[in-house]
Design a protein around this motif. Structure first.
Motif, PDB file in Angstrom:
ATOM      1  N   GLU A   1      68.495  55.831  -2.626  1.00 23.42           N
ATOM      2  CA  GLU A   1      69.002  54.860  -1.652  1.00 23.42           C
ATOM      3  C   GLU A   1      69.032  55.465  -0.253  1.00 23.42           C
ATOM      4  O   GLU A   1      68.695  54.814   0.734  1.00 23.42           O
ATOM      5  CB  GLU A   1      70.402  54.395  -2.066  1.00 23.42           C
ATOM      6  CG  GLU A   1      70.892  53.205  -1.246  1.00 23.42           C
ATOM      7  CD  GLU A   1      72.228  52.670  -1.750  1.00 23.42           C
ATOM      8  OE1 GLU A   1      72.815  51.821  -1.074  1.00 23.42           O
ATOM      9  OE2 GLU A   1      72.679  53.120  -2.832  1.00 23.42           O
ATOM     10  N   ILE A   2      69.425  56.734  -0.179  1.00 30.41           N
ATOM     11  CA  ILE A   2      69.491  57.417   1.116  1.00 30.41           C
ATOM     12  C   ILE A   2      68.098  57.551   1.714  1.00 30.41           C
ATOM     13  O   ILE A   2      67.881  57.284   2.901  1.00 30.41           O
ATOM     14  CB  ILE A   2      70.163  58.796   0.964  1.00 30.41           C
ATOM     15  CG1 ILE A   2      71.622  58.622   0.499  1.00 30.41           C
ATOM     16  CG2 ILE A   2      70.121  59.563   2.272  1.00 30.41           C
ATOM     17  CD1 ILE A   2      72.323  59.914   0.130  1.00 30.41           C
ATOM     18  N   VAL A   3      67.148  57.949   0.867  1.00 31.25           N
ATOM     19  CA  VAL A   3      65.765  58.062   1.346  1.00 31.25           C
ATOM     20  C   VAL A   3      65.270  56.693   1.822  1.00 31.25           C
ATOM     21  O   VAL A   3      64.548  56.585   2.824  1.00 31.25           O
ATOM     22  CB  VAL A   3      64.843  58.608   0.233  1.00 31.25           C
ATOM     23  CG1 VAL A   3      63.389  58.582   0.695  1.00 31.25           C
ATOM     24  CG2 VAL A   3      65.250  60.031  -0.136  1.00 31.25           C
ATOM     25  N   GLY A   4      65.709  55.637   1.126  1.00 37.09           N
ATOM     26  CA  GLY A   4      65.348  54.286   1.544  1.00 37.09           C
ATOM     27  C   GLY A   4      65.840  53.974   2.949  1.00 37.09           C
ATOM     28  O   GLY A   4      65.135  53.330   3.738  1.00 37.09           O
ATOM     29  N   ILE A   5      67.032  54.462   3.278  1.00 37.51           N
ATOM     30  CA  ILE A   5      67.581  54.249   4.622  1.00 37.51           C
ATOM     31  C   ILE A   5      66.733  54.977   5.658  1.00 37.51           C
ATOM     32  O   ILE A   5      66.450  54.453   6.728  1.00 37.51           O
ATOM     33  CB  ILE A   5      69.049  54.723   4.672  1.00 37.51           C
ATOM     34  CG1 ILE A   5      69.909  53.826   3.773  1.00 37.51           C
ATOM     35  CG2 ILE A   5      69.573  54.706   6.104  1.00 37.51           C
ATOM     36  CD1 ILE A   5      71.355  54.275   3.654  1.00 37.51           C
ATOM     37  N   ILE A   6      66.318  56.196   5.309  1.00 40.05           N
ATOM     38  CA  ILE A   6      65.453  56.955   6.224  1.00 40.05           C
ATOM     39  C   ILE A   6      64.184  56.169   6.518  1.00 40.05           C
ATOM     40  O   ILE A   6      63.776  56.021   7.678  1.00 40.05           O
ATOM     41  CB  ILE A   6      65.086  58.336   5.633  1.00 40.05           C
ATOM     42  CG1 ILE A   6      66.349  59.145   5.334  1.00 40.05           C
ATOM     43  CG2 ILE A   6      64.189  59.112   6.596  1.00 40.05           C
ATOM     44  CD1 ILE A   6      66.076  60.493   4.699  1.00 40.05           C
ATOM     45  N   ASP A   7      63.569  55.648   5.444  1.00 40.92           N
ATOM     46  CA  ASP A   7      62.335  54.872   5.619  1.00 40.92           C
ATOM     47  C   ASP A   7      62.571  53.675   6.531  1.00 40.92           C
ATOM     48  O   ASP A   7      61.763  53.388   7.426  1.00 40.92           O
ATOM     49  CB  ASP A   7      61.827  54.398   4.248  1.00 40.92           C
ATOM     50  CG  ASP A   7      61.277  55.550   3.424  1.00 40.92           C
ATOM     51  OD1 ASP A   7      60.788  56.529   4.031  1.00 40.92           O
ATOM     52  OD2 ASP A   7      61.343  55.488   2.184  1.00 40.92           O
ATOM     53  N   ALA A   8      63.699  52.991   6.325  1.00 39.45           N
ATOM     54  CA  ALA A   8      64.002  51.807   7.121  1.00 39.45           C
ATOM     55  C   ALA A   8      64.144  52.152   8.600  1.00 39.45           C
ATOM     56  O   ALA A   8      63.596  51.462   9.475  1.00 39.45           O
ATOM     57  CB  ALA A   8      65.285  51.150   6.607  1.00 39.45           C
ATOM     58  N   VAL A   9      64.853  53.244   8.881  1.00 40.13           N
ATOM     59  CA  VAL A   9      65.032  53.670  10.270  1.00 40.13           C
ATOM     60  C   VAL A   9      63.691  54.056  10.879  1.00 40.13           C
ATOM     61  O   VAL A   9      63.387  53.705  12.026  1.00 40.13           O
ATOM     62  CB  VAL A   9      66.025  54.849  10.356  1.00 40.13           C
ATOM     63  CG1 VAL A   9      66.089  55.403  11.766  1.00 40.13           C
ATOM     64  CG2 VAL A   9      67.413  54.416   9.899  1.00 40.13           C
TER      65      VAL A   9
END
Lengths: 133, 133
Positions: A110-118
């Motif tokens: 989920e955290i990596v997903g946030i990185i991708d989104a940013v």
DNA sequence: CATCTGTATTAATTAGTATAATACAGTTAG
DNA sequence: CTAACTGTATTATACTAATTAATACAGATG
């Protein structure tokens, strides 16, 4: 444009610093672009000019902007910013947030997903910039 | 144990809150374990008991500990913590830090590497806990 | 020259932090 | 039961930081 919370425990000048930093990171204000003058921004936000000046002084000390007396304040080039100090401080903050998130059972995925989104968000801004040039 | 900076712009009670949170996340203090009493910790740190109490009160409001008058203060179970509010606030903080790091040209790979490192660190603590049981 | 710019200073007010000195009520071991 | 511990609350005081206000000076510019 600026949404300040005058009742916050965080000082107004700190809120300004964070907000302007965000605008620089987002590309809303670009390198060597002239920032609103101390008095102009003060009257816009109905805030004392001294408070604006304090924020600008901090932004200058942090290396994000430079000021020319009589002319104005301008955003620095990224390449001219002293990034090392900021980066290591940011990493410290990042680590303590990550510790808390992982403790609260937020998954690494989920955290990596946030990185991708940013990352994507920044990409989009850059694309827009290229379009408008 | 506690390394407080009395001259910091960050209030002592806030430093205490952050420090104790860290200890909970690291597993140094575990669920339902009794925390040092207000007066005891105050005399240890040569700090006013009111300041300790203020930190404990905030930790209780945040949902990390619970207090039993006459008995003491104890760490909550993770499952009993109201995680939703914390998690969404933490994600906001995470996003603004990520924006800044990416702006300063720190790669996604390096950030993911930090996540892995933090994850490993927590793993190690858990292994130690299992060993000592 | 008038008007903009950043910058500096001094004073007054307000709000938050921290200490100090107590006090009260619940818990618990001797 | 009592003494000694717990959390909690209150009131007063001192100190510091943040903010506003009112000026002032010097450089830039049309």
């Amino acid at each position: 444009m600026f949404d300040l919370d005058l009742k916050s425990r965080i000082p107004i000048y700190e809120q300004l610093v964070e907000h302007i930093k965000e605008m620089i990171f987002q590309g809303v204000i670009q390198a060597d672009e002239k920032m609103p003058s101390v008095r102009q921004l003060a009257s816009e936000l109905t805030i004392n000019p001294n408070t604006i000046q304090k924020a600008y002084r901090e932004l200058e000390q942090l290396g994000y902007i430079y000021s020319l007396p009589g002319k104005g304040s301008y955003v620095k080039e990224v390449s001219e910013m002293k990034t090392e100090v900021h980066v290591s401080a940011l990493k410290e903050d990042l680590i303590s947030i990550l510790k808390e998130l992982l403790f609260l059972n937020v998954s690494k995925d989920e955290i990596v997903g946030i990185i991708d989104a940013v990352e994507d968000e920044i990409e989009e801004v850059n694309v827009d910039e290229n379009r408008s040039e």
